[in-house]
Enzyme design. Structure first.
Site, short mmCIF file in Angstrom:
data_model
loop_
_atom_site.label_atom_id
_atom_site.label_comp_id
_atom_site.label_asym_id
_atom_site.label_seq_id
_atom_site.Cartn_x
_atom_site.Cartn_y
_atom_site.Cartn_z
N LYS A 112 84.90 32.08 90.87
CA LYS A 112 85.95 32.20 89.87
C LYS A 112 85.31 32.37 88.52
O LYS A 112 84.21 31.87 88.25
CB LYS A 112 86.89 31.00 89.88
N THR A 124 81.33 30.95 82.39
CA THR A 124 82.37 29.96 82.88
C THR A 124 82.70 30.41 84.23
O THR A 124 83.57 31.22 84.40
CB THR A 124 83.68 29.95 82.13
N ASN A 165 93.62 33.47 75.39
CA ASN A 165 92.89 32.30 74.91
C ASN A 165 93.66 31.53 73.84
O ASN A 165 93.48 30.32 73.72
CB ASN A 165 91.52 32.73 74.40
N THR A 202 98.79 26.05 76.63
CA THR A 202 100.25 25.93 76.58
C THR A 202 100.87 26.34 77.90
O THR A 202 100.23 26.90 78.76
CB THR A 202 100.82 26.79 75.45
N GLU A 240 89.12 38.42 80.99
CA GLU A 240 90.42 38.18 80.36
C GLU A 240 90.82 39.37 79.48
O GLU A 240 90.14 39.72 78.53
CB GLU A 240 90.35 36.90 79.52
N THR A 292 91.34 29.98 87.63
CA THR A 292 92.00 29.46 86.43
C THR A 292 92.75 30.62 85.77
O THR A 292 93.87 30.93 86.14
CB THR A 292 91.01 28.78 85.47
#
Length: 413
Positions: A186, A197, A408, A413, A284, A160
């Site tokens: 992942k 996650t 995040n 979007t 991230e 993702t």
């Protein structure tokens, strides 16, 4: 950018006898993206899993647990896994369960197995309905793509916000036979036990008795995926699945105290640890990979409690991003970790190899220049020595950067 992490060479991800993977484009979130993975398992394969502890768990998690329980109860085996990215099918109520079930039914029909023999997995945006109108038409292409050497393709397909695909392999000798372990995962954000996650799939061709699988998958998760945190958020969809196809030709491992069991567990753990660490390295917006080791504790629980207090502290993580040896933040995290009888005057804190705190304060030998030098490195270890026992625990995390907020903020979007 990921911290000292590159995608594995596809050739390094070894085929596992009895496991085939197929990838297709369903265009769930991004048109043309290969985002649907089908995994076919040989008859007689054993499967076990551990899942998120989030009470708002996703429809596929609920269905996975149900199908595993049903198949185990009647002594039957799982024959297929179906994985989509781009949509988590979480927070979708009864309709989400119905759509996950429809996906399983469609896969079962194509694979010639019971619906309960299919496990579904989803990752992506929460509170959006699963687009089965895109997934079901893509299943034939995924089935046509099935091959034993598609681990790398699958590692890319399940991503993702990951930047780097995550996969690893090991081989070992068990009962005079070479057994293979290969896994993919992942995870990049919303990472925190139990579990994080993340989706993780590790397969071996070793033969192992079905009753040993639930404890084996839990033990492997506890030294790997349950030792990583990126942001302290436990996801709705976390799943770690262990597959044993039994195709290696070794005598079935039936004793958890045997040397063969220990060898298999070690190989599985090595693969899972590599995948778990890759998640923190690819966290991230990460610019630093941080190992937090707590030694000299009375029990494992207090060591992990202190390690996680440090690893999930936003103040600690932003200090690492700034390469600022703001040691007070680490000491504060140790102090509020919740170990009520901790004597802070007897512990030591190390940054890399540098002793930075002891006797309840700054170490006499420590200089700010030493701390600053360590903080500039991309791989950093924080070690806390409690001096109250002989138990240790280690967790892995990353820093918080501007990009974490940006990623995040723009996720939908």
């Amino acid at each position: 950018m990921p911290v000292n992490l590159t995608a594995p060479d596809p050739a390094s991800l070894l085929p596992v006898a009895g496991v085939r993977l197929g990838i297709a484009s369903a265009g769930i979130k991004t048109p043309g993206r290969r985002d649907l993975t089908l995994i076919e398992l040989a008859p007689g394969s054993h499967v076990a899993g551990v899942f998120t502890q989030n009470r708002f768990c996703a429809a596929p998690v609920m269905l996975c647990k149900q199908h595993l329980g049903q198949m185990n109860q009647r002594g039957d085996t799982i024959r297929a896994l179906v994985i989509n990215t781009g949509n988590a099918n979480a927070g979708t109520g009864e309709e989400g369960l119905r759509r996950a079930q429809q996906t399983c039914e469609a896969v079962a029909q194509r694979m010639g197995c019971a619906t309960e023999g299919v496990l579904p997995f989803s990752t992506g945006v929460i509170l959006e309905p699963l687009p089965i109108d895109k997934i079901l038409p893509a299943l034939p292409a995924a089935q046509a793509d099935l091959a034993s050497d598609h681990w790398s393709d699958a590692a890319h397909a399940i991503m993702t916000t990951d930047i780097v695909a995550k996969g690893a392999s090991r081989q070992a000798q068990v009962g005079g036979k070479t057994i293979t372990v290969t896994g993919i995962a992942k995870g990049s954000g919303m990472i925190h036990p139990n579990m994080a996650t993340m989706l993780g799939f590790v397969a071996t061709d070793a033969a192992i008795a079905a009753p040993l699988m639930p404890q084996l998958v839990k033990d492997v998760a506890d030294v790997s995926f349950n030792c990583v945190t990126v942001d302290g958020d436990t996801s709705t969809n976390d799943s770690f699945i262990l597959i044993a196809s039994g195709q290696a030709g070794n005598a079935e491992i039936a004793d958890a105290a045997s040397a063969d069991y220990a060898t298999l567990k070690s190989a599985l753990s090595e693969v899972a640890i590599e995948l778990a660490q890759a998640m923190a390295r690819d966290g991230e917006g990460a610019t630093k990979f941080i190992t937090v080791a707590v030694d000299g504790g009375r029990d494992h629980a207090e060591c992990k409690q202190i390690a996680y207090a440090i690893a999930r502290s936003p103040l600690v993580k932003t200090a690492f991003f700034a390469s600022d040896p703001n040691l007070g933040r680490i000491l504060a995290a140790i102090g509020y970790a919740g170990v009520s009888d901790l004597d802070v005057t007897t512990l030591q804190v190390y940054l890399g190899e540098v002793l930075v705190a002891e006797k309840g304060g700054r170490a006499a030998s420590y200089t700010e220049a030493q701390g600053a030098a360590v903080m500039k490195e991309a791989d950093i270890t924080v070690r806390v020595v409690l001096n109250r026992g002989d138990v240790s625990a280690t967790v892995w995390t990353c820093d918080f950067s501007y990009d974490y907020v940006k990623i995040n903020a723009e996720y939908r979007t």
